[in-house]
Design a protein around this motif. Structure first.
Motif, PDB file in Angstrom:
ATOM      1  N   PRO B 230     103.916  22.332 -35.669  1.00  0.00           N
ATOM      2  CA  PRO B 230     104.276  23.712 -35.301  1.00  0.00           C
ATOM      3  C   PRO B 230     103.828  24.136 -33.900  1.00  0.00           C
ATOM      4  O   PRO B 230     103.660  25.320 -33.679  1.00  0.00           O
ATOM      5  CB  PRO B 230     103.520  24.510 -36.352  1.00  0.00           C
ATOM      6  CG  PRO B 230     102.265  23.719 -36.559  1.00  0.00           C
ATOM      7  CD  PRO B 230     102.602  22.284 -36.295  1.00  0.00           C
ATOM      8  N   HIS B 232     105.491  23.897 -31.196  1.00  0.00           N
ATOM      9  CA  HIS B 232     106.679  23.690 -30.379  1.00  0.00           C
ATOM     10  C   HIS B 232     107.274  24.960 -29.811  1.00  0.00           C
ATOM     11  O   HIS B 232     108.214  24.896 -29.050  1.00  0.00           O
ATOM     12  CB  HIS B 232     107.737  23.039 -31.239  1.00  0.00           C
ATOM     13  CG  HIS B 232     108.186  23.925 -32.348  1.00  0.00           C
ATOM     14  ND1 HIS B 232     107.425  24.134 -33.467  1.00  0.00           N
ATOM     15  CD2 HIS B 232     109.276  24.702 -32.483  1.00  0.00           C
ATOM     16  CE1 HIS B 232     108.039  24.989 -34.246  1.00  0.00           C
ATOM     17  NE2 HIS B 232     109.161  25.356 -33.674  1.00  0.00           N
ATOM     18  N   THR B 233     106.765  26.134 -30.173  1.00  0.00           N
ATOM     19  CA  THR B 233     107.591  27.322 -29.934  1.00  0.00           C
ATOM     20  C   THR B 233     107.748  27.682 -28.464  1.00  0.00           C
ATOM     21  O   THR B 233     108.610  28.475 -28.122  1.00  0.00           O
ATOM     22  CB  THR B 233     107.037  28.544 -30.687  1.00  0.00           C
ATOM     23  OG1 THR B 233     105.667  28.659 -30.368  1.00  0.00           O
ATOM     24  CG2 THR B 233     107.226  28.406 -32.154  1.00  0.00           C
ATOM     25  N   PRO B 236     111.708  26.107 -27.183  1.00  0.00           N
ATOM     26  CA  PRO B 236     113.008  26.781 -27.208  1.00  0.00           C
ATOM     27  C   PRO B 236     113.079  27.929 -26.216  1.00  0.00           C
ATOM     28  O   PRO B 236     114.129  28.150 -25.607  1.00  0.00           O
ATOM     29  CB  PRO B 236     113.116  27.303 -28.644  1.00  0.00           C
ATOM     30  CG  PRO B 236     112.151  26.511 -29.414  1.00  0.00           C
ATOM     31  CD  PRO B 236     111.065  26.117 -28.497  1.00  0.00           C
ATOM     32  N   ASP B 237     111.970  28.632 -26.008  1.00  0.00           N
ATOM     33  CA  ASP B 237     111.997  29.724 -25.057  1.00  0.00           C
ATOM     34  C   ASP B 237     112.163  29.199 -23.639  1.00  0.00           C
ATOM     35  O   ASP B 237     112.997  29.681 -22.880  1.00  0.00           O
ATOM     36  CB  ASP B 237     110.705  30.544 -25.170  1.00  0.00           C
ATOM     37  CG  ASP B 237     110.737  31.430 -26.402  1.00  0.00           C
ATOM     38  OD1 ASP B 237     111.788  32.027 -26.630  1.00  0.00           O
ATOM     39  OD2 ASP B 237     109.735  31.493 -27.117  1.00  0.00           O
ATOM     40  N   TYR B 291     112.865  19.669 -39.897  1.00  0.00           N
ATOM     41  CA  TYR B 291     112.655  21.090 -39.622  1.00  0.00           C
ATOM     42  C   TYR B 291     113.431  21.520 -38.390  1.00  0.00           C
ATOM     43  O   TYR B 291     114.156  22.520 -38.389  1.00  0.00           O
ATOM     44  CB  TYR B 291     111.157  21.330 -39.434  1.00  0.00           C
ATOM     45  CG  TYR B 291     110.770  22.725 -39.055  1.00  0.00           C
ATOM     46  CD1 TYR B 291     110.602  23.700 -40.020  1.00  0.00           C
ATOM     47  CD2 TYR B 291     110.556  23.066 -37.726  1.00  0.00           C
ATOM     48  CE1 TYR B 291     110.243  24.984 -39.673  1.00  0.00           C
ATOM     49  CE2 TYR B 291     110.186  24.340 -37.369  1.00  0.00           C
ATOM     50  CZ  TYR B 291     110.032  25.300 -38.345  1.00  0.00           C
ATOM     51  OH  TYR B 291     109.679  26.567 -37.994  1.00  0.00           O
ATOM     52  N   LEU B 294     117.243  21.459 -38.986  1.00  0.00           N
ATOM     53  CA  LEU B 294     117.697  22.626 -39.758  1.00  0.00           C
ATOM     54  C   LEU B 294     117.685  23.887 -38.897  1.00  0.00           C
ATOM     55  O   LEU B 294     118.624  24.677 -38.909  1.00  0.00           O
ATOM     56  CB  LEU B 294     116.779  22.831 -40.968  1.00  0.00           C
ATOM     57  CG  LEU B 294     117.124  22.053 -42.227  1.00  0.00           C
ATOM     58  CD1 LEU B 294     116.065  22.289 -43.278  1.00  0.00           C
ATOM     59  CD2 LEU B 294     118.480  22.473 -42.753  1.00  0.00           C
ATOM     60  N   THR B 295     116.593  24.047 -38.138  1.00  0.00           N
ATOM     61  CA  THR B 295     116.490  25.250 -37.319  1.00  0.00           C
ATOM     62  C   THR B 295     117.585  25.256 -36.257  1.00  0.00           C
ATOM     63  O   THR B 295     118.160  26.296 -35.946  1.00  0.00           O
ATOM     64  CB  THR B 295     115.116  25.318 -36.653  1.00  0.00           C
ATOM     65  OG1 THR B 295     114.145  25.005 -37.642  1.00  0.00           O
ATOM     66  CG2 THR B 295     114.839  26.684 -36.103  1.00  0.00           C
ATOM     67  N   TYR B 297     120.502  24.103 -36.494  1.00  0.00           N
ATOM     68  CA  TYR B 297     121.795  24.477 -37.086  1.00  0.00           C
ATOM     69  C   TYR B 297     121.944  25.994 -37.133  1.00  0.00           C
ATOM     70  O   TYR B 297     123.042  26.522 -37.010  1.00  0.00           O
ATOM     71  CB  TYR B 297     121.900  23.860 -38.478  1.00  0.00           C
ATOM     72  CG  TYR B 297     123.201  24.133 -39.173  1.00  0.00           C
ATOM     73  CD1 TYR B 297     124.400  23.804 -38.566  1.00  0.00           C
ATOM     74  CD2 TYR B 297     123.231  24.715 -40.426  1.00  0.00           C
ATOM     75  CE1 TYR B 297     125.600  24.048 -39.188  1.00  0.00           C
ATOM     76  CE2 TYR B 297     124.425  24.961 -41.062  1.00  0.00           C
ATOM     77  CZ  TYR B 297     125.602  24.631 -40.439  1.00  0.00           C
ATOM     78  OH  TYR B 297     126.792  24.882 -41.055  1.00  0.00           O
ATOM     79  N   ALA B 298     120.828  26.696 -37.303  1.00  0.00           N
ATOM     80  CA  ALA B 298     120.931  28.148 -37.453  1.00  0.00           C
ATOM     81  C   ALA B 298     120.937  28.881 -36.116  1.00  0.00           C
ATOM     82  O   ALA B 298     121.143  30.084 -36.092  1.00  0.00           O
ATOM     83  CB  ALA B 298     119.775  28.664 -38.310  1.00  0.00           C
ATOM     84  N   GLN B 299     120.698  28.167 -35.012  1.00  0.00           N
ATOM     85  CA  GLN B 299     120.643  28.854 -33.725  1.00  0.00           C
ATOM     86  C   GLN B 299     122.033  29.273 -33.272  1.00  0.00           C
ATOM     87  O   GLN B 299     122.981  28.513 -33.391  1.00  0.00           O
ATOM     88  CB  GLN B 299     120.026  27.944 -32.656  1.00  0.00           C
ATOM     89  CG  GLN B 299     118.617  27.535 -32.948  1.00  0.00           C
ATOM     90  CD  GLN B 299     117.685  28.698 -33.061  1.00  0.00           C
ATOM     91  OE1 GLN B 299     117.723  29.613 -32.265  1.00  0.00           O
ATOM     92  NE2 GLN B 299     116.843  28.690 -34.085  1.00  0.00           N
ATOM     93  N   TYR B 308     116.213  22.628 -29.851  1.00  0.00           N
ATOM     94  CA  TYR B 308     115.697  22.185 -31.157  1.00  0.00           C
ATOM     95  C   TYR B 308     116.114  20.761 -31.450  1.00  0.00           C
ATOM     96  O   TYR B 308     115.395  20.011 -32.115  1.00  0.00           O
ATOM     97  CB  TYR B 308     116.160  23.135 -32.257  1.00  0.00           C
ATOM     98  CG  TYR B 308     115.269  24.352 -32.375  1.00  0.00           C
ATOM     99  CD1 TYR B 308     114.024  24.246 -32.977  1.00  0.00           C
ATOM    100  CD2 TYR B 308     115.652  25.579 -31.882  1.00  0.00           C
ATOM    101  CE1 TYR B 308     113.198  25.339 -33.076  1.00  0.00           C
ATOM    102  CE2 TYR B 308     114.837  26.684 -31.975  1.00  0.00           C
ATOM    103  CZ  TYR B 308     113.610  26.561 -32.581  1.00  0.00           C
ATOM    104  OH  TYR B 308     112.785  27.638 -32.670  1.00  0.00           O
ATOM    105  N   LEU B 429     121.732  15.538 -40.734  1.00  0.00           N
ATOM    106  CA  LEU B 429     121.834  16.925 -40.258  1.00  0.00           C
ATOM    107  C   LEU B 429     122.270  16.986 -38.798  1.00  0.00           C
ATOM    108  O   LEU B 429     122.892  17.951 -38.367  1.00  0.00           O
ATOM    109  CB  LEU B 429     120.489  17.636 -40.417  1.00  0.00           C
ATOM    110  CG  LEU B 429     120.080  17.953 -41.844  1.00  0.00           C
ATOM    111  CD1 LEU B 429     118.655  18.459 -41.887  1.00  0.00           C
ATOM    112  CD2 LEU B 429     121.004  19.012 -42.413  1.00  0.00           C
TER     113      LEU B 429
END
Lengths: 611, 534
Positions: B230, B232-233, B236-237, B291, B294-295, B297-299, B308, B429
């Motif tokens: 976790p 990694h945040t 993406p930013d 993870y 999946l994330t 895919y939702a972006q 991601y 995925l």
């Protein structure tokens, strides 16, 4: 010379690839003055070369022992991924069939795609298609076969997505890729497992390993299931069957190949893997069950389709189901015979309906009719193709079905019934399509429909001749049983099932104007079949919704929990700074007080032990 | 020529050249001479690199080569020492290649172009220094120095939320790299000798508890960079706001620093702790793969989606380095190179698409292919490379990691089966989100709202050239992976045999009978497992 051609027989699959590369200047628009046609001619030339080269090789290897060509691709540690090719009469013959059909389909495409601005791109894709399938025919390594299956998946994706601006293509291409890819990846898992267990991925080594291997029942079942997943996806078998139906949105010349040789390629790999599958009786049973379910289900679904291409594509699934059954019962020669006759007949039928679609600009069966008087060659092609597909004397399909029933005769009465049922249902469907399209009154959309031009007529008529000669060809290769030794009961049964099917097919009421019946139960059945047993909706409600939900959950979690914690840390430091800043008042007495207090506390702490 | 300080030259050439940028005349203020200058410097440096490795580097030698060592500040034992072995060499080459291409990709940048190209050249040298440094302090210095250009590139040329992204990036990575300093100092002062030299640090005999502690610290700092979920945040930013060339550098090279440092320090210097941590790394790798996929895919934002997907692909590096097999570690290195190329190409294309559509939201696109067929074709090719299609480099790398892990004798069979199945789900995925993305951008009828106010011009030759440059090695490696693996195989094989020493079960299996009849045993090249003794 002959020796040279034999040694370079691995070039044959490469010709298609070279042709695809040669079209690049046209497909990316470097050469525009000539139009895209030279690219098409180049591709045709390469396919001809492949055909001639293959024919010479075939003569050379006839009655010879198989030769193996090994190319070492990649080694690491003890693992050797080598690309093995086998040059045997069967493999080269299969390759010849593929190149021959590809040549016909490309020729046909010259006419069918005449007005398309992206003709060069289409031929490039056909070149890749051809290269991958003919490579599969001679591949002697499971790894190479897997890689080629993936290339096939890719070229299906690109070919289905060829007209990318059409609304239905949008999802069709993606679904085709995803469905096949799932199968392929499961197959890859099997390949990895095999590579760790057997140490080599070349078929002869695998067979030798399978002879002596002793696996626990569950391991072999898992292995077998992952291995058959690839062909299930490729041959459009239940539960990975939906893509073939959707793929009919692509250009028709590609559908010719897709419904004949591409699906056959998947089954061919399955046949090659059969000795490994035989390790697990469970996997074989699964194979038979999947084959039977698909054969019956798809035959039924086909009857309710009103799109002419989809009506035929479901029957492809059904026939491949029969092949699966034959492989499951370990009758690989029957499976090969079924594949061969089906490929020729299906390719011919797709050529015929391609002509219909091009002339009438229409794929809707309910809007057709009376074409026999306008398009005689096309009509004959469809009729011959249908006869060659089904179990009515005397064309190829009959003999393939006869052999299938003959092999299932002892011990598998249910499977015999399924074959007969599929035969009957297919005949009903084909007669329905034939009556709707070619017989009856002329319709507004079929009134002005001349016979197709020669680039389409030539391949269609030549394939008609091949289909008519099928029994002779089979006889020459001594694939036919001697008439005097045939099991007459089977012949009669097959004919009876065919005749019953014909009777129903001929008398079936076909109401064009209101093809959806108003009789409730019938309408329900019609809908269930027309929408493919609602399997796609089921998937949408389960798998697709599941993945969507999961991904939304993880995105939410990522955004608000994981990133939220990070931002919380930032926020709290800002806030504490903001709060602390009020202590900076600028009054020196308060600073001195703070310093004294702090020093006092510190001193107290340090001298705590003395107190 | 063998005494020529090749690596130092390669590192300092762009740095020194960047100092000249303020003095280049730029009559029309659009930065044309400057970008040519930067491009030529990049090309010269890349050529030097290729020449140096072709003539001075011996592929069969697993140890450090092109070693240089000069005393810098002798009082504290700081030495400028650089060198390259099989793990750093491909990454140095890739850095030169991608940075040069990024310079070319930055062609449309006209805003503050002097500063921009200055920073790009500064990064060029700094990145190579990270991969070449052989001294712990130097490594820490260049690692930190690297952050500043990235911060500025993000904060000045980024998207709307660039300040937030840049601040987050610098705080996150600077904080985490404190662990490198602490761990490095702890290792340097451990025992009775004080040294910062990585080779000597690797030779020290640490107690297990100490090793575990240092390992955990380093894992955090490199886990931020790689990144490991976790931590990694920031990615993406940062990726979501960066411009295309910066993007290429971020995805192509900066992420690989994390992977490289994990192999160089955690695996190579602290093998005993690695043996303990490896199962955790495998689990983290699987989590990364699934993870992030999946994330992704939702972006709904194109750049974040690809960002991601980068995280997802880095999971394979984690699994690869914990396999304790030649194949797995080799696959991890290959995955880094391969993803460097694929990630750079995808991000470049995202940038190119954004230049035309001026939106990153997928709903606002659609049917773009009709106006931009070339970009469509290139995007498709790069996406297929990213989803590991056979014949492309990503497939080979992931296959090697898969087989390497499946054949690993360090883990129990059920664990291996579960991990392989879960990773396979992650691989399934990948096409789901990539193809859905392609569908939403390119397929279908044109989005009238978009075409009405944006001029969608097709790719220009410069863009085709960049993608061709990236696709050729991707396909080349995919068709014939030996081309790359033979460069570094000697090093990874030796590394494997060294780390296998530290796993008790494997030692027993390897040593009593080195030619035991196990079907898949890592080949032991020599019996000198310690690093750098050859």
């Amino acid at each position: 010379m002959l020796q040279f051609l034999l040694e370079t027989s691995w070039w044959i699959p490469c010709y298609g690839l070279v042709g695809a590369v040669l079209t690049l200047p046209w497909s990316i628009g470097l050469i525009q003055r000539t139009g895209p046609r030279p690219a098409a001619y180049l591709n045709l030339l390469m396919t001809c070369l492949a055909l001639v080269h293959g024919a010479i090789v075939l003569r050379g290897v006839w009655h010879q022992d198989p030769q193996v060509i090994l190319l070492h691709w990649f080694q690491a540690a003890d693992l050797d991924f080598s690309l093995a090719l086998t040059i045997s009469p069967v493999s080269v013959g299969a390759m010849e069939a593929v190149t021959g059909l590809s040549l016909l389909a490309q020729f046909y495409a010259l006419g069918y795609m005449e007005k398309d601005w992206a003709l060069a791109r289409f031929f490039a894709l056909m070149g890749i298609f051809e290269a991958a399938i003919s490579g599969l025919a001679v591949s002697d390594s499971l790894f190479l076969s897997y890689a080629l299956l993936e290339i096939l998946t890719l070229s299906t994706y690109l070919l289905v997505g060829f007209w990318y601006a059409q609304p239905l293509v949008v999802t069709a291409a993606r679904d085709a890729f995803l469905t096949k890819r799932i199968g392929d990846l499961l197959l890859l898992m099997g390949v990895i497992t095999l590579s760790t267990m057997a140490g080599s991925l070349n078929f002869p080594d695998l067979y030798a390993w399978a002879d002596t291997a002793e696996l626990s029942a569950s391991t072999s079942l898992l292995l077998g299931l992952s291995l058959i997943a690839g062909p299930i996806g490729k041959c459009a078998q239940f539960p990975l069957h939906l893509w073939l139906d959707e793929a009919m949105e692509g250009p028709n010349p590609a559908s010719i190949l897709r419904n004949s040789v591409v699906v056959a390629a998947g089954a061919y790999i399955l046949i090659k893997m059969q000795p490994i599958l035989a390790l697990s009786p469970g996997a074989l049973t699964v194979l038979i069950v999947i084959g039977s379910v698909t054969a019956v289900g798809a035959s039924l679904v086909a009857i309710a389709q009103i799109d002419i291409k989809r009506a035929l594509s479901h029957s492809t699934s059904a026939y491949l189901g029969l092949v699966f059954m034959a492989v499951g019962l370990q009758w690989t020669d029957v499976a090969l015979l079924l594949l061969l006759t089906h490929s020729i007949a299906k390719a011919l039928m797709f050529m015929s309906i391609g002509s219909v679609i091009l002339t009438t600009n229409n794929q809707n069966l309910t809007e057709m009719g009376g074409l026999w008087s306008r398009m005689p060659a096309t009509t004959i092609a469809f009729a011959v193709g249908s006869l060659g597909l089904v179990g009515l004397l005397p064309l190829g399909g009959f003999w393939a079905m006869y052999q299938a029933i003959y092999s299932f005769w002892f011990g598998q009465p249910i499977l015999v019934t399924i074959v007969l049922l599929v035969n009957g249902l297919t005949i009903i469907n084909l007669l329905r399509v034939f009556r709707l399209t070619f017989l009856g009154q002329l319709q507004p959309k079929t009134r002005r429909s001349p016979e197709v031009a020669w680039p389409m007529a030539v391949p269609m008529v030549s394939l008609t001749v091949v289909a008519l000669l099928m029994p002779l060809i089979l006889h020459n290769f001594s694939l036919l049983p001697d008439w005097s030794y045939t099991n007459k009961i089977i012949v009669v049964l097959l004919l009876v099932s065919g005749l019953i099917g014909s009777a129903i097919g001929v008398t079936l009421p076909l109401n064009r104007g209101w093809s959806r019946t108003i009789y409730k139960p019938l309408r329900l059945a019609q809908d269930v079949l027309a929408y493919d047993f609602y399997v796609d909706r089921l998937y949408r409600l389960t798998v697709v919704a599941g993945i969507n939900g999961l991904s939304r959950c993880s995105a939410w979690f990522d955004r608000y929990i994981v990133d939220g914690l990070v931002n919380l840390a930032g926020l709290s430091s800002i806030l504490s700074g903001e709060v602390l800043k009020y202590s900076i008042s600028g009054q020196s007495q308060s600073y001195i007080l703070a310093i004294f207090l702090a020093a006092g506390v510190l001193g107290l702490l340090l001298t705590w032990s003395i107190w | 020529m063998s005494n020529f300080p090749w690596l130092t030259t390669i590192i300092f050439l762009p740095l020194l050249a960047s100092a000249a940028i303020p003095f280049i005349p730029d009559p029309d203020g659009k930065g044309r001479p400057i970008r040519w200058y930067a491009l030529v410097v990049g090309l010269i440096d890349f050529t030097l690199m290729v020449y140096a490795f072709c003539t001075q580097y011996d592929f069969g030698n697993p140890g450090l080569q092109l070693v240089e060592s000069y005393n810098w500040i002798p009082q504290i034992g700081l030495k400028w020492s650089v060198g390259a072995d099989g793990i750093s060499m491909p990454l140095i080459l890739m850095t030169g290649f991608i940075t040069t291409l990024a310079t070319l990709a930055a062609w449309p940048v006209t805003f503050k172009s002097r500063l921009f190209y200055f920073l790009i050249l500064a990064m060029y040298g700094g990145q190579i220094a990270v991969f070449a440094a052989q001294d712990m302090l130097v490594f820490f210095l260049v690692w930190e120095l690297e952050l500043i250009p990235v911060y500025l590139l993000l904060a000045i040329w980024g998207g709307y939320k660039r300040q937030y992204a840049a601040t987050k990036f610098i705080l996150y990575t600077a904080l985490s790299s404190l662990f490198i300093l602490v761990a490095g100092l702890a290792m340097a002062f451990y025992g009775d000798t004080v040294t910062f030299d990585m080779r000597e640090l690797g030779l020290k005999d640490y107690s297990l508890g100490f090793e575990m502690l240092v390992y955990a610290g380093l894992l955090i700092s490199y886990g931020v960079k790689l990144p490991i979920v976790p931590l990694h945040t920031w990615l993406p930013d940062a990726h979501g706001e960066a411009t295309a060339p910066v993007h290429m550098l971020l995805a192509g090279i900066l992420l690989k620093m994390g992977g490289y440092a994990l192999i160089r320090m955690n695996v190579e210097m602290l093998p005993a702790a690695h043996a303990k941590f490896a199962p955790a790394l495998v689990i983290l790798g699987v989590v990364n793969i699934i993870y992030a996929a999946l994330t992704s895919y939702a972006q709904r934002n194109l750049k974040r989606k690809i960002a991601y997907s980068s995280i997802s692909h880095m999971g394979f590096v984690l699994i690869g380095i914990s396999t304790f097999t030649d194949l797995g570690i080799s696959g991890a290195v290959l995955q880094m190179v391969s993803h460097g190329l694929i990630g750079a190409s995808l991000f470049f294309l995202v940038g190119a698409t954004y230049d035309r559509t001026h939106t990153l939201v997928l709903e606002e696109m659609g049917g773009v292919a009709q106006k931009m067929p070339k970009i469509f074709a290139m995007f498709t090719a790069c996406s297929l490379a990213s989803l590991a299609l056979p014949g492309m480099s990503g497939f080979v790398a992931e296959l090697m990691v898969f087989v390497g892990f499946a054949t690993s004798d360090a883990y129990s069979l059920p664990f291996r089966i579960i991990v392989v199945i879960l990773a396979a789900i992650g691989v399934i995925l990948t096409p789901i989100y990539l193809l859905s993305m392609l569908r939403e951008i390119f397929y279908g009828p044109e989005n009238k709202e978009l075409t009405s106010h944006e001029a969608l011009v097709d790719a220009e030759p410069r863009e085709i050239f960049i993608i061709a440059c990236l696709l050729i090695p991707i396909i080349g490696i995919g068709l014939y992976p030996k081309i790359l693996t033979q460069i570094y195989d000697a090093t990874t094989v030796k590394l494997t045999s060294r780390i296998r020493e530290s796993v008790p079960t494997l030692v027993q299996r390897d040593h009593p009978n080195p030619v035991a009849n196990l079907p898949f045993q890592a080949a032991t090249v020599d019996q000198a497992p310690r690093l750098g003794q050859s």
